[in-house]
Design a protein around this motif. Sequence first.
Motif, mmCIF file in Angstrom:
data_model
loop_
_atom_site.group_PDB
_atom_site.id
_atom_site.type_symbol
_atom_site.label_atom_id
_atom_site.label_comp_id
_atom_site.label_asym_id
_atom_site.label_seq_id
_atom_site.Cartn_x
_atom_site.Cartn_y
_atom_site.Cartn_z
ATOM 1 N N THR A 91 37.714 36.257 34.148
ATOM 2 C CA THR A 91 38.233 36.665 32.842
ATOM 3 C C THR A 91 37.041 36.910 31.927
ATOM 4 O OG1 THR A 91 40.208 35.315 33.205
ATOM 5 C CG2 THR A 91 39.751 36.018 30.961
ATOM 6 N N SER A 140 41.808 45.993 32.987
ATOM 7 C CA SER A 140 41.485 45.100 34.095
ATOM 8 C C SER A 140 41.395 45.929 35.372
ATOM 9 C CB SER A 140 42.558 44.029 34.230
ATOM 10 O OG SER A 140 42.662 43.282 33.037
ATOM 11 N N GLU A 155 39.683 40.443 34.846
ATOM 12 C CA GLU A 155 40.622 40.538 33.725
ATOM 13 C C GLU A 155 39.840 40.859 32.453
ATOM 14 O OE1 GLU A 155 43.757 40.511 33.624
ATOM 15 O OE2 GLU A 155 44.456 39.634 35.506
#
Length: 878
Positions: free
Chosen positions: A318, A383, A407
Motif C-alpha cells: 500500500t 492500483s 495499492e
Amino acid sequence: MSDLPPSQETQAIPENLKRLLNEYRRKLWRAKIFEAILAGVLGLLLSFLIVFTLDRFIQTSALLRLCILLGGTSLLAVFAPYWMRRWIWGHRRENELARLIAAKHPDLGDRLLGIIELQEQTEEKESLSPRLRLAAMETVAADAEKQGLSSALPGNWIKKALFATILLGGAAVAGFILAPKAGVNALQRWAMPLQETERYTFTKLDNIPNNLVVAHGEAFDLVVHLAANSAWQPDQGLVRFGALPTISANLQGTSYTFSLPAQIVPGKLQLSIGDARHTIRVEPTLRPSIDFANAEIVFPSYLQRGDETIDLKTGVATVVEGSKLTITLNASRALGTATLGPITHVVNPDTEPAKIPKPNFTESLRIEKNTATSSPLPVALSSYDVPFTWTDEFGLKGDSTFKLRVEAIKDTPPSAYIQGVERQIVILPEETIEFDALAEDDFGLKELGIEWYGEASNTATPSGLAKGEMKLMRGAPAERRLISKTAFCPATQKITPQKLILRAYTLDYLPMRGRLYSEPITLFILTRDEHAQMLKNQFDRVIGELEDATRREQNAYEENQRLERLAPEELQKEENRKRIENQQKAEQENKQRIEDLEKRMEQLLKDSTRNGDIDKESMKKMAETMKSLGELSKQDMPKVEGKLSDAQQQNNTPEQSKKDVEKAVEEQKKVVKKMQQALEKARDANKNMEASTFVNRLKRAATEEESIAAALIEKSQLAAGMPAAKVDPSVLSVLQEVEVKQSNNASDIRWLQEDLGHFFTRTNKEVYQEILDAMRKGNIDSSLEELRELMRMNHTFRSANAATYWAKELRAWAKKLEGEKDENGGGNGGGGDSPNPEDEDFEFMLRVMKLIQSEQDLRASTRALEEMKRSAKLQNQP
C-alpha cells in the motif's frame, strides 16, 4: 677350418645344397614377414571397424576405445616381434632349416641334418674317410635338388589373411565412401581414444544435457529436438528410466516429446533415437520458492520522508500516490531468470482519460545470485497487479507465481480528536478542563493545536466573543500520531462568560490542504449567577428523582405489609415466594437509585462550593441530605433486602419466614421515614437555593442595565439624535450590540418575574408578593420595551436615564430579598448569640473544601499557563 690341427679335417656341404637351403630360408622369411605384416594390418583394420560399428549403436567410452586400439595394435606391436623371433631369428642356421624340413619330409630332413652334422665333424683322417663323407653329402644334395625344398615350407595363411585384409579394407573404404563423416569421426575416435571427440551419429540431436533437473514429485516432459543437419530423422524415439518400462515418442515436426512419470530419487535416463544414444542423469529437485520479498519506497518529495523498506509477505504493498517502488525478491536458490509483468492496471472508472496509466509492460529483473531486483516502479492514480515469474540456475520454474498487488492510495487528510472530556461542558471562567488532543495521519503530521471561538448568547455581546488558538505540538515527516495532554482555562485566556466552541486542529505535509479539525466540544462558560441557576435546575431534578424513589419505597413497604399479614404456611407457597423475590429485586433497584442520587448530591455540593454564591444554609441541608442518602443505600436498605432474601430460603420453617418478613417490614418502615426526612431537607435546601438565585438574578439584571446605561452615555455625544445613516459605523455597531443586550436582559427579567410568582405560590412569603406588586405597578415589561424603542430611535440620553432608573429598582428589590433571607437565619442557622457547634463544624468543612478546590484550580491554572508558554515558544520557532 684352417685353424684345425693338420691331422683333423672338415668337409663343407656341397654348393648346390647350400644354395637350396639359402633359397628355402629366403622363401620362409619372406612368407613369415608378410604374415606378420598382414596380421598387424588385420588388427588395425579390425579394431577400426569395431569402433566404427559400435559407434553406430552405442556411445563407446574412451576406455573401451583405448582397449580396442590396444588390441588392434598388439598384433603388430606384440605378435610381429614374436613371429619374427620364431621364424626369422629361429631359422637362420642349416640345422634349424633341416629340422623345419623334417617336419614336412622326415627322411630328407633327417639326411640333411645328418650331412650337416658330418660337415661339422673333426675326426682324424685315419678314422674317417673324407671321400666317403663327401660322397654322402653329394648324394643327399642330389636327392634334395631332385625332390626340391619348396614343398617342405611350413603352411601359411597368407591368402586367407590377404583376403581378410582386402575384405576388411574394402569394408573400411566402403564405410568412408558411404558415410565419410562417420568414417572420419570413427578414425579420430579410434586413433585418439582419450581425446574427447564427439561421436558422429546419423541422427543428430540438439543440446542434450548430461544432467536434467526436474520438479520433485511431478510428472515432466522431455523434449528432444533434431539438429538441422541430422541425416537421419527416425519416426520414433525411446527412453528408459531405470527399471521402468520403455517410453516412446513419435516425431512431431523436428522434436520428440516424452511424457515421463514423477520422480523423487535421482536416476539415469537412457535416450535412444536412431543411432543417437545418450545417458541423462535425472535429479528431482524441489522447485525454487521466494523466501521473502520486500520493497523500497521512495516517497514524494513533499512528504520530506526518507526511503522506507516494507515486507511484502502479505502480497500487498500500500503506497501513496507519487511514490516509486523498487521490489526485491530473495529465492531459495540461485536464480537464472526473473521477469516482472505484464502489469495489469486496475483503472478507476472515474479517472480522467488523460490520467489513465500507460499500457502494460514487462521487465527482466536484475539478478545477483539468489536476489532479483526491479527498476523503480511509479505509483500513479490507479492500483495494479504485478506478477513475477522466475527460473533457478537449473532452469526449473518457480513452484508458484508470486503476484504483488500495489495499492495506490491518496494522501488522505489527517484526523484530529479531543478525548477524555464530554462533548458539552458547563464551567465557570476560572475552572480548568483537561483533555487529550490527538491527531493521526498516514504519512506524517506537521502540527497539532487547538482553537476556539465564541458564539453569541445572553451573557456575551458580539464584540466580547472570544477567538484564539494555541499550538500544542510540532510534528515531523515520520510522525503519524501526535497526542498532547492539554489543560484549558478560560480565565487564563481572558475569556468572559459565553458559549465557546473548542476544537483541535492538525496539519499534514500536503501543500495547500490547510487545517483539519476535530469534532468540537461546547463549553458553556457561565457567570456565577447562571451557574447557580444551573445548580438549582440540577437540584430540582435530584429532588424529583428522590420523590420518585420515596414513592417506590412506600409502595414496596405497603406490599411487604400485605405479605406480613399472611399466615406462615401461606408464605411458603410458590406464588408468595415469588412475590417476596420481586420485593427483594425492587428493594435492590431502589437502593441503586439512592446510590446514584448520593453521588449526584456529592457532585452538586462540590459545584455549589465552587460557585461561592450559594448560601451556607442551603449547602448544609444539601450535605445532610447527601449523608442520609448514603446511610440509606449502605446501611438501612441492605437490611431490608437481606431479610427478604432470608425469607425465601427453602430450608426455612414457616415461622422463620414469617419472622424474616416481619423484620423486613420493621426495617423498611424506618427506611421510608428516613427517606421522607431526607426529602424534606432537600426541599428546604431547594427553597433556600431558589431564594438565593432570585437575589443573584436581580443583581445581575441591575448590573446589565448599569452597563447598558454606561455604554449609552459614552456614545451619546457621537450618536444622539443623529439618523443611523450619519452615525459612524463603529459607534453604530456598539449601539446595536447594546440593543441586543437590552433585549436579552428584558427577556431574563420577564422569566424572573414569572419564577417569583411561582415561588410565592409555594411559600406565601410576603416579601415576594411585595416585589411582584412593585414590578406590576411599575409596569416593568412595557417600560423595558419602550427603552428598546428609544435606543432604536437613537435617543441615547433618555435611554441611559431609563436604564439607570431600572438598575436602581432592581438592585433595591435584590437588597430587600437579601434582608429577608438574613432575618430568617440564613447566615447563622440558629439565632441568638451562641454559635451552633454543628454550624461551626459545617463552616469548617466548607472552608476546607474551598481551600482544596482553590488549590486544585491553582494547579490546573498553572498547567494551563504552562501550555500557553509552550505554545508561544512553538509559534516563535521557524
